[in-house]
Design a protein around this motif. Sequence first.
Motif, PDB file in Angstrom:
ATOM      1  N   ARG A  10      -2.076  12.989  -7.076  1.00 15.45           N
ATOM      2  CA  ARG A  10      -1.486  13.946  -6.148  1.00 15.45           C
ATOM      3  C   ARG A  10      -2.241  13.917  -4.833  1.00 15.45           C
ATOM      4  O   ARG A  10      -3.467  13.887  -4.800  1.00 15.45           O
ATOM      5  N   TYR A  11      -1.474  13.954  -3.742  1.00 19.52           N
ATOM      6  CA  TYR A  11      -2.043  14.079  -2.414  1.00 19.52           C
ATOM      7  C   TYR A  11      -1.234  15.137  -1.682  1.00 19.52           C
ATOM      8  O   TYR A  11      -0.090  14.881  -1.275  1.00 19.52           O
ATOM      9  N   GLY A  12      -1.772  16.327  -1.565  1.00 24.53           N
ATOM     10  CA  GLY A  12      -1.058  17.430  -0.912  1.00 24.53           C
ATOM     11  C   GLY A  12       0.269  17.694  -1.584  1.00 24.53           C
ATOM     12  O   GLY A  12       0.332  17.958  -2.775  1.00 24.53           O
ATOM     13  N   GLN A  13       1.359  17.568  -0.836  1.00 26.79           N
ATOM     14  CA  GLN A  13       2.695  17.849  -1.371  1.00 26.79           C
ATOM     15  C   GLN A  13       3.346  16.634  -2.027  1.00 26.79           C
ATOM     16  O   GLN A  13       4.509  16.678  -2.388  1.00 26.79           O
ATOM     17  N   PHE A  14       2.603  15.539  -2.176  1.00 25.00           N
ATOM     18  CA  PHE A  14       3.163  14.307  -2.721  1.00 25.00           C
ATOM     19  C   PHE A  14       2.482  13.879  -4.019  1.00 25.00           C
ATOM     20  O   PHE A  14       1.306  14.159  -4.226  1.00 25.00           O
ATOM     21  N   VAL A  15       3.247  13.186  -4.850  1.00 25.77           N
ATOM     22  CA  VAL A  15       2.725  12.565  -6.064  1.00 25.77           C
ATOM     23  C   VAL A  15       2.925  11.065  -5.911  1.00 25.77           C
ATOM     24  O   VAL A  15       4.038  10.606  -5.645  1.00 25.77           O
ATOM     25  N   ILE A  28       6.157  17.120  -4.814  1.00 22.46           N
ATOM     26  CA  ILE A  28       5.701  17.842  -6.003  1.00 22.46           C
ATOM     27  C   ILE A  28       6.856  18.583  -6.678  1.00 22.46           C
ATOM     28  O   ILE A  28       6.732  19.008  -7.820  1.00 22.46           O
ATOM     29  N   GLN A  29       8.006  18.698  -5.994  1.00 23.27           N
ATOM     30  CA  GLN A  29       9.199  19.278  -6.602  1.00 23.27           C
ATOM     31  C   GLN A  29       9.980  18.234  -7.405  1.00 23.27           C
ATOM     32  O   GLN A  29      10.999  18.559  -8.009  1.00 23.27           O
ATOM     33  N   GLY A  30       9.549  16.984  -7.395  1.00 18.68           N
ATOM     34  CA  GLY A  30      10.198  15.947  -8.185  1.00 18.68           C
ATOM     35  C   GLY A  30      11.235  15.127  -7.445  1.00 18.68           C
ATOM     36  O   GLY A  30      11.950  14.335  -8.055  1.00 18.68           O
ATOM     37  N   GLU A  31      11.339  15.251  -6.142  1.00 19.53           N
ATOM     38  CA  GLU A  31      12.308  14.477  -5.355  1.00 19.53           C
ATOM     39  C   GLU A  31      11.690  13.137  -4.958  1.00 19.53           C
ATOM     40  O   GLU A  31      10.648  13.098  -4.292  1.00 19.53           O
ATOM     41  N   ARG A  32      12.327  12.062  -5.367  1.00 24.65           N
ATOM     42  CA  ARG A  32      11.800  10.738  -5.058  1.00 24.65           C
ATOM     43  C   ARG A  32      11.937  10.462  -3.558  1.00 24.65           C
ATOM     44  O   ARG A  32      13.020  10.579  -2.994  1.00 24.65           O
ATOM     45  N   GLN A  36       8.095   0.959  -3.432  1.00 21.91           N
ATOM     46  CA  GLN A  36       7.842  -0.327  -2.790  1.00 21.91           C
ATOM     47  C   GLN A  36       7.296  -1.315  -3.814  1.00 21.91           C
ATOM     48  O   GLN A  36       6.359  -0.993  -4.546  1.00 21.91           O
ATOM     49  N   PHE A  37       7.881  -2.497  -3.873  1.00 20.65           N
ATOM     50  CA  PHE A  37       7.331  -3.574  -4.666  1.00 20.65           C
ATOM     51  C   PHE A  37       6.014  -4.009  -4.034  1.00 20.65           C
ATOM     52  O   PHE A  37       5.901  -4.095  -2.816  1.00 20.65           O
ATOM     53  N   VAL A  38       5.016  -4.258  -4.858  1.00 22.70           N
ATOM     54  CA  VAL A  38       3.738  -4.796  -4.396  1.00 22.70           C
ATOM     55  C   VAL A  38       3.323  -5.914  -5.331  1.00 22.70           C
ATOM     56  O   VAL A  38       3.726  -5.944  -6.491  1.00 22.70           O
ATOM     57  N   GLU A  39       2.561  -6.832  -4.807  1.00 21.61           N
ATOM     58  CA  GLU A  39       2.108  -7.949  -5.620  1.00 21.61           C
ATOM     59  C   GLU A  39       0.599  -7.857  -5.788  1.00 21.61           C
ATOM     60  O   GLU A  39      -0.126  -7.697  -4.810  1.00 21.61           O
ATOM     61  N   PRO A  40       0.113  -7.936  -7.026  1.00 22.83           N
ATOM     62  CA  PRO A  40      -1.333  -7.841  -7.244  1.00 22.83           C
ATOM     63  C   PRO A  40      -2.069  -9.040  -6.640  1.00 22.83           C
ATOM     64  O   PRO A  40      -1.485 -10.121  -6.571  1.00 22.83           O
ATOM     65  N   PRO A  41      -3.269  -8.846  -6.222  1.00 20.97           N
ATOM     66  CA  PRO A  41      -3.995  -7.577  -6.219  1.00 20.97           C
ATOM     67  C   PRO A  41      -3.599  -6.719  -5.017  1.00 20.97           C
ATOM     68  O   PRO A  41      -3.360  -7.240  -3.942  1.00 20.97           O
ATOM     69  N   TRP A  42      -3.531  -5.424  -5.244  1.00 23.19           N
ATOM     70  CA  TRP A  42      -3.205  -4.509  -4.159  1.00 23.19           C
ATOM     71  C   TRP A  42      -3.989  -3.222  -4.331  1.00 23.19           C
ATOM     72  O   TRP A  42      -4.439  -2.890  -5.425  1.00 23.19           O
ATOM     73  N   SER A  43      -4.160  -2.509  -3.240  1.00 22.35           N
ATOM     74  CA  SER A  43      -4.829  -1.216  -3.261  1.00 22.35           C
ATOM     75  C   SER A  43      -4.262  -0.380  -2.117  1.00 22.35           C
ATOM     76  O   SER A  43      -3.525  -0.886  -1.272  1.00 22.35           O
ATOM     77  N   TYR A  44      -4.598   0.893  -2.123  1.00 29.17           N
ATOM     78  CA  TYR A  44      -4.140   1.754  -1.025  1.00 29.17           C
ATOM     79  C   TYR A  44      -5.177   2.815  -0.728  1.00 29.17           C
ATOM     80  O   TYR A  44      -6.066   3.094  -1.530  1.00 29.17           O
ATOM     81  N   ARG A  45      -5.030   3.387   0.452  1.00 29.42           N
ATOM     82  CA  ARG A  45      -5.807   4.566   0.817  1.00 29.42           C
ATOM     83  C   ARG A  45      -4.905   5.451   1.677  1.00 29.42           C
ATOM     84  O   ARG A  45      -3.929   4.974   2.248  1.00 29.42           O
ATOM     85  N   ILE A  46      -5.235   6.727   1.743  1.00 28.67           N
ATOM     86  CA  ILE A  46      -4.456   7.665   2.553  1.00 28.67           C
ATOM     87  C   ILE A  46      -5.388   8.332   3.541  1.00 28.67           C
ATOM     88  O   ILE A  46      -6.476   8.781   3.175  1.00 28.67           O
ATOM     89  N   GLU A  47      -4.951   8.355   4.792  1.00 26.93           N
ATOM     90  CA  GLU A  47      -5.698   9.018   5.854  1.00 26.93           C
ATOM     91  C   GLU A  47      -4.724   9.836   6.686  1.00 26.93           C
ATOM     92  O   GLU A  47      -3.812   9.269   7.293  1.00 26.93           O
ATOM     93  N   GLN A  48      -4.892  11.130   6.688  1.00 25.36           N
ATOM     94  CA  GLN A  48      -4.089  12.046   7.501  1.00 25.36           C
ATOM     95  C   GLN A  48      -2.593  11.770   7.419  1.00 25.36           C
ATOM     96  O   GLN A  48      -1.927  11.491   8.415  1.00 25.36           O
TER      97      GLN A  48
END
Length: 78
Positions: A10-15, A28-32, A36-48
């Motif tokens: 969870r990040y704020g109002q998003f899952v 967080i209300q369950g609305e998609r 996105q398709f991703v190909e390994p290896p992959w990673s992510y980060r969230i900033e603001q």
Amino acid sequence: ADEGFHAFERYGQFVIMRAELEVAVWTIQGERQWSQFVEPPWSYRIEQEAMFIDVMGHVFSFPLSTGPGPLKKLWWLP
């Protein structure tokens, strides 16, 4: 996820769903919001409220709420 579910986070109002070949975001209300398709290896980060995805060394950023959009589905391919 079609293959290899990893986790929900969870990040704020998003899952955020992480899987072997997919990243997806719901409210967080369950609305998609998007996936996105991703190909390994992959990673992510969230900033603001921005998501940065690194797929095989190629980093792309976009708003967490809207995703990468339809024109950028395979940004890491030549």
